[in-house]
Design an enzyme around this catalytic site. Structure first.
Site, short mmCIF file in Angstrom:
data_model
loop_
_atom_site.label_atom_id
_atom_site.label_comp_id
_atom_site.label_asym_id
_atom_site.label_seq_id
_atom_site.Cartn_x
_atom_site.Cartn_y
_atom_site.Cartn_z
N GLY A 59 45.17 36.19 49.30
CA GLY A 59 45.86 35.09 48.62
C GLY A 59 47.14 35.55 47.94
CG ASP A 61 50.71 32.96 40.51
OD1 ASP A 61 49.94 33.77 41.07
OD2 ASP A 61 51.15 33.13 39.36
N GLY A 62 49.88 33.49 44.00
CA GLY A 62 50.21 34.58 44.93
C GLY A 62 50.87 35.78 44.28
CG ASP A 107 40.94 44.35 45.12
OD1 ASP A 107 42.14 44.69 45.21
OD2 ASP A 107 40.54 43.22 45.46
CE LYS A 147 45.71 43.68 43.87
NZ LYS A 147 44.61 44.57 43.50
CG ASP A 194 35.91 39.48 47.71
OD1 ASP A 194 34.79 39.28 47.21
OD2 ASP A 194 36.95 39.40 47.06
CG ASN A 195 36.93 43.18 45.45
OD1 ASN A 195 37.86 42.84 46.19
ND2 ASN A 195 36.78 42.68 44.24
P1 AMP Z 1 40.54 40.03 43.58
O1 AMP Z 1 39.84 39.62 42.33
O2 AMP Z 1 41.89 40.64 43.38
O3 AMP Z 1 39.68 40.84 44.49
O4 AMP Z 1 40.84 38.66 44.35
C1 AMP Z 1 39.85 37.79 44.84
C2 AMP Z 1 40.48 36.74 45.70
O5 AMP Z 1 41.37 35.92 44.94
C3 AMP Z 1 41.31 37.29 46.85
O6 AMP Z 1 41.16 36.42 47.94
C4 AMP Z 1 42.71 37.24 46.30
O7 AMP Z 1 43.68 37.21 47.32
C5 AMP Z 1 42.69 35.98 45.47
N1 AMP Z 1 43.67 35.99 44.38
C6 AMP Z 1 43.63 36.74 43.25
N2 AMP Z 1 44.70 36.48 42.47
C7 AMP Z 1 45.45 35.55 43.12
C8 AMP Z 1 46.68 34.87 42.84
N3 AMP Z 1 47.37 35.09 41.72
N4 AMP Z 1 47.11 33.97 43.76
C9 AMP Z 1 46.43 33.73 44.89
N5 AMP Z 1 45.28 34.32 45.20
C10 AMP Z 1 44.78 35.23 44.34
MG MG Z 2 39.76 41.73 46.23
#
Ligand code: AMP
Ligand code: MG
Length: 485
Positions: free
Chosen positions: A90, A123-124, A260, A111, A250-251
């Protein structure tokens, strides 16, 4: 070109197209290099004339795409705190797979590079503090000898991003053996059926277990191979007191690398129930729970492989269960072997498990620092510090000495084991926070650079880094940020 030497050879786009979306990083207004990992760049065979050249910042922000890259966002799913969700990159883009001079194939990922088709409501973006945190902790893990993704660069984007407050937008360049996760298989199992899973198993074996590719039971071998690496990984985490914090499926990588770094941290005083994440109210991912959670995650992985394990669904389930049930025994054996080394033993005696657990119990009762306690273990004398003058500790110390003497472990060998299994320096959270505050609020990288130098040789006692060895005067609170991201 400010940087040369990229040799992209991209295999991921040959997977079924439902597994990814080709997508360019979103352009950013004013990228600036914050930190660049010169020694990693060298290892990757990249030649950088001047990392501070603005062209480099354009490259590592995704504004410029290096030749041979084929940027894409990966699709995956995952159990997040036990609940299944469809996810995907995301806020990350894999630029491509780089071939290193020593023939490794490594993903280069940005990232924090903007919205993708998998962003849902996000917001990506990423912000500076958490990206620098990932840089510090991942590089420290590497220096500790623990499999991990690495960090090549952090740039700021010139944008202000709103989290709880406004913060500088940032992008981390992550280097990984791959970004295949348990969640990648969960996604394929739903979207790609048995043909899709077979393709993914082949791909994963090719990429991470080439030695077991030609086998009559590839899916079973993959399950056992991933379990083997993940057990080793958790044993390492338990060795150094690392709490990952978000062990969602997913991690969890197929390669066995730690990935992550969100609300992760290293324990100071020893406590099984240590949690740093402010959103982990139930302590699902507490320090002592990590082995059991990994077994649970691997069971989710096994489920995605069932159709390949056996034509008869009941037999397939039996085979999966049989494998997953070996986790505990394998883990316990390797964990005890590791703990033996932490106390300098190089042979086995029946009471070793009790000797180890008595020490841990004493540490938990007395809030003893995990890293310091092991590091100060000295065969010849008890540490003069008040804490270790406690009668119960002195009694344990005596038993330990007797145990060493009984099996005549030469003291230099005991010493060598202990030195190589007990780090002197870990990225203690108060030091990490101090470095991040200086970088984010005061625009000075000096504390962070000095912390990185201390973390680079974690098994050495160097007087100039003595201040990094001490626990904080006041214990760390749990994080107040959402997922630390
Ligand atoms: P994470 O907690 O970093 O492992 O993220 C879990 C999921 O949420 C993954 O699919 C990420 O791509 C998504 N994600 C985390 N932060 C954002 C963000 N600010 N915008 C879009 N997707 C996010
Ligand atoms: Mg992740």
């Amino acid at each position: 070109m400010c940087i040369t030497g990229f040799r992209f050879d991209n295999s991921y786009p040959h997977l079924p197209s439902l597994m990814y979306t080709r997508h360019l990083p979103v352009q950013v207004p004013n990228p600036r290099m914050v930190i660049f990992n010169v020694s990693l760049a060298k290892k990757l065979g990249l030649h950088v004339a001047d990392a501070n050249d603005v062209q480099c910042a354009h490259l590592f922000s995704g504004n410029r795409i290096p030749p041979g890259a084929d940027p894409l966002a990966q699709a995956y799913a995952g159990h997040q705190f036990g609940f299944f969700t469809m996810l995907g990159d995301g806020r990350a883009i894999v630029l491509g797979e780089h071939r290193t001079p020593d023939h490794q194939r490594l993903d280069i990922q940005l990232k924090g590079s903007g919205r993708t088709p998998y962003s849902r409501n996000g917001d990506g973006k990423a912000v500076l503090g958490p990206m620098l945190r990932e840089y510090i902790i991942s590089e420290s893990m590497h220096a500790l000898g623990i499999p991990t993704t690495r960090s090549l660069a952090v740039v700021t984007t010139g944008e202000q991003i709103f989290r709880e407050t406004e913060q500088p937008g940032a992008i981390l360049t992550r280097v990984a053996a791959s970004h295949l996760r348990v969640g990648t298989f969960q996604y394929m199992a739903i979207k790609g059926g048995i043909t899709g899973i077979r393709t993914l198993v082949d791909y994963a074996l090719n990429r991470h277990f080439p030695e077991i590719r030609e086998n009559d039971h590839p899916a079973l071998m993959l399950l056992q191979g991933v379990m083997d690496r993940q057990i080793d990984l958790i044993v390492h985490w338990m060795r150094v007191g690392f709490v990952h914090g978000v062990m969602n499926t997913d991690n969890i990588t197929i390669s066995g690398e730690t990935i992550d770094y969100g609300p992760c941290a290293f324990m100071d005083h020893y406590a099984q129930d240590t949690v740093f994440s402010s959103i982990d109210h139930a302590g699902r991912y507490a320090f002592g729970k990590q082995p059991e959670i990994m077994q649970w995650n691997l069971a989710r992985f096994a489920e995605t492989l069932l159709p390949l394990l056996h034509d008869n669904p009941d037999t397939a389930v039996e085979m999966a269960e049989e494998t997953i049930q070996t986790f505990r025994g394998l883990f316990n054996t390797r964990w005890l072997a590791m703990m033996r080394k932490k106390i300098g033993l190089c042979d086995e005696a029946p009471d070793d498990a009790i000797l180890v657990s008595d020490l841990l119990q004493w540490m938990q009762q007395h809030q003893a620092d995990y890293t310091q306690t092991f590091r100060m273990l000295n065969i010849d004398q008890v540490s003069p510090e008040d804490l270790y003058q406690h009668e119960a500790f002195k009694a344990w110390h005596q038993r330990w000495r007797e145990r060493l003497a009984r099996h005549a472990t030469p003291s230099d060998i005991a010493h060598t084991h202990m030195r190589s299994h007990n780090p002197a320096i870990i990225p203690r959270n108060h030091k990490v926070e101090e470095a991040l505050r200086a970088a984010s609020e005061n625009n000075t990288m000096e504390p962070l650079q000095s912390l990185l130098s201390a973390l680079a040789c974690p098994y050495e006692d160097r007087p100039e880094f003595a201040s990094y060895q001490h626990p904080p005067e006041i214990q760390n609170p749990v994080y107040q940020t959402f997922c630390g991201t």
